[in-house]
Design an enzyme around this catalytic site. Sequence first.
Site, mmCIF file in Angstrom:
data_model
loop_
_atom_site.group_PDB
_atom_site.id
_atom_site.type_symbol
_atom_site.label_atom_id
_atom_site.label_comp_id
_atom_site.label_asym_id
_atom_site.label_seq_id
_atom_site.Cartn_x
_atom_site.Cartn_y
_atom_site.Cartn_z
ATOM 1 N N SER A 99 -0.503 33.311 -20.353
ATOM 2 C CA SER A 99 0.084 34.221 -21.358
ATOM 3 C C SER A 99 0.140 35.612 -20.741
ATOM 4 C CB SER A 99 -0.777 34.276 -22.616
ATOM 5 O OG SER A 99 -0.994 33.002 -23.134
ATOM 6 N N LYS A 176 5.101 33.597 -27.513
ATOM 7 C CA LYS A 176 3.636 33.523 -27.422
ATOM 8 C C LYS A 176 2.990 34.813 -27.947
ATOM 9 C CE LYS A 176 -0.576 32.444 -26.156
ATOM 10 N NZ LYS A 176 -1.404 31.450 -26.835
ATOM 11 N N LYS A 244 -6.046 41.397 -24.351
ATOM 12 C CA LYS A 244 -4.858 41.451 -23.476
ATOM 13 C C LYS A 244 -3.596 41.095 -24.271
ATOM 14 C CE LYS A 244 -4.159 37.614 -21.748
ATOM 15 N NZ LYS A 244 -3.493 36.347 -21.619
HETATM 16 P P1 NAD Z 1 -10.122 31.053 -17.745
HETATM 17 O O1 NAD Z 1 -10.630 32.406 -17.422
HETATM 18 O O2 NAD Z 1 -11.058 30.037 -18.316
HETATM 19 O O3 NAD Z 1 -9.452 30.389 -16.443
HETATM 20 C C1 NAD Z 1 -8.653 31.079 -15.541
HETATM 21 C C2 NAD Z 1 -8.703 30.383 -14.204
HETATM 22 O O4 NAD Z 1 -7.818 31.070 -13.312
HETATM 23 C C3 NAD Z 1 -10.087 30.409 -13.539
HETATM 24 O O5 NAD Z 1 -10.519 29.088 -13.311
HETATM 25 C C4 NAD Z 1 -9.850 31.151 -12.236
HETATM 26 O O6 NAD Z 1 -10.512 30.572 -11.114
HETATM 27 C C5 NAD Z 1 -8.366 31.000 -12.033
HETATM 28 N N1 NAD Z 1 -7.845 32.070 -11.174
HETATM 29 C C6 NAD Z 1 -7.861 33.406 -11.374
HETATM 30 N N2 NAD Z 1 -7.346 34.046 -10.305
HETATM 31 C C7 NAD Z 1 -6.999 33.090 -9.417
HETATM 32 C C8 NAD Z 1 -6.452 33.116 -8.117
HETATM 33 N N3 NAD Z 1 -6.142 34.284 -7.509
HETATM 34 N N4 NAD Z 1 -6.234 31.945 -7.480
HETATM 35 C C9 NAD Z 1 -6.556 30.776 -8.078
HETATM 36 N N5 NAD Z 1 -7.096 30.678 -9.313
HETATM 37 C C10 NAD Z 1 -7.309 31.831 -9.962
HETATM 38 O O7 NAD Z 1 -8.883 31.297 -18.727
HETATM 39 P P2 NAD Z 1 -8.229 30.264 -19.789
HETATM 40 O O8 NAD Z 1 -8.946 30.426 -21.089
HETATM 41 O O9 NAD Z 1 -8.074 28.931 -19.176
HETATM 42 O O10 NAD Z 1 -6.801 30.977 -19.999
HETATM 43 C C11 NAD Z 1 -5.755 30.879 -19.025
HETATM 44 C C12 NAD Z 1 -4.479 31.430 -19.651
HETATM 45 O O11 NAD Z 1 -4.138 30.638 -20.797
HETATM 46 C C13 NAD Z 1 -4.600 32.878 -20.145
HETATM 47 O O12 NAD Z 1 -3.402 33.574 -19.912
HETATM 48 C C14 NAD Z 1 -4.850 32.713 -21.642
HETATM 49 O O13 NAD Z 1 -4.415 33.849 -22.378
HETATM 50 C C15 NAD Z 1 -4.021 31.471 -21.938
HETATM 51 N N6 NAD Z 1 -4.468 30.681 -23.097
HETATM 52 C C16 NAD Z 1 -5.789 30.403 -23.295
HETATM 53 C C17 NAD Z 1 -6.178 29.656 -24.409
HETATM 54 C C18 NAD Z 1 -7.637 29.337 -24.698
HETATM 55 O O14 NAD Z 1 -7.938 28.888 -25.819
HETATM 56 N N7 NAD Z 1 -8.556 29.512 -23.759
HETATM 57 C C19 NAD Z 1 -5.208 29.177 -25.307
HETATM 58 C C20 NAD Z 1 -3.869 29.440 -25.059
HETATM 59 C C21 NAD Z 1 -3.498 30.198 -23.952
#
Ligand code: NAD
Length: 299
Positions: A99, A176, A244
């Site tokens: 997102s 979104k 964010k």
């Molecule tokens: P998270 O922090 O759990 O996971 C993010 C992952 O990205 C981590 O595993 C990290 O290692 C990886 N990452 C970051 N930088 C990196 C790089 N340079 N190279 C490789 N990997 C890298 O976050 P999340 O909760 O899984 O959310 C991910 C996205 O999905 C966000 O944009 C969030 O807004 C969106 N989202 C989350 C949810 C939720 O309920 N958690 C729901 C809908 C949307």
Amino acid sequence: MSNLPKIAWIGLGIMGSPMSENLVRAGYQVTGFTLEKEKLDRLAAAGGTAAASIAEAVREADVIITMVPADPQVQAVLLGEDGVIAHARRGATVIDMSSITPQTSVAVARAAAEADKDLAVLDAPVSGGEAGAVEAALSIMAGGERSDFDRVRPVFDALGTTVVLCGPHGAGQTVKAANQLIVAVNLQACAEAVVFLEKSGVDLGAALEVLNGGLAGSTVLTRKKDNFIERDFRPGFRIDLHHKDMGIVTDAARSVGAALPAGAVVAQLVASLRAQGDGGLDHSALLRAVERLSGHQAA
Ligand code: NAD
């Protein structure tokens, strides 16, 4: 050998891990890369392949999916020297499911076109939370070309149940942003109701059950009811990420001249939680902000 497209998955966090595992279960060959070693081990244990870098993960992939926290990580992972666009094979489809701002999605599509490798790009953020990711029941809102969307539709169908192309590059992110506005205001209303009900001496479990069966019911209430009752604020969806997203929707609305008065108030409450050290908690912790305002603690 399977005829399904080979998948690379970058970003195996709360969402990326279960989503990539759903693709493995659906028969796809998935090669992943993320920053935490234990998440790579988890993908390997589920039947995927762990890569040592983005380059290694994407080199042979037909479809490359990124699911990282925010704009800076998307820019680094997709546009960086060691990133996806630099190392993708000719003709690959790149899908960013993070997102982020619509402008960054548009910039990614432009950079991919300039790379002159016949890359297709879609933005495809999701809603449904960790539970939706685990259950392959996400809502997926996409932006990009119809032909690219139709080609990878089976991949989306393995991850979600409501999959819609919303318009050109960035349109998925705009939708979104609206989603996050609705979720935040809904959570805030639920949190205010919880404090009001408890202070009034009404049984909270009974109240939320009957409320959820009427017009006040919502997916937010269904998914977060127990978090409110138990004061269980383990993420889930972190306050930091919703902060964010409130920034994204506030900027995007301002740029088109749309006023978001309720959204502005909730954005401030999310920011306040973060300032008080609650950024790592689930967004249902909006209840804590309301408790502080009312001088209330659960019995
Ligand atoms: P998270 O922090 O759990 O996971 C993010 C992952 O990205 C981590 O595993 C990290 O290692 C990886 N990452 C970051 N930088 C990196 C790089 N340079 N190279 C490789 N990997 C890298 O976050 P999340 O909760 O899984 O959310 C991910 C996205 O999905 C966000 O944009 C969030 O807004 C969106 N989202 C989350 C949810 C939720 O309920 N958690 C729901 C809908 C949307």
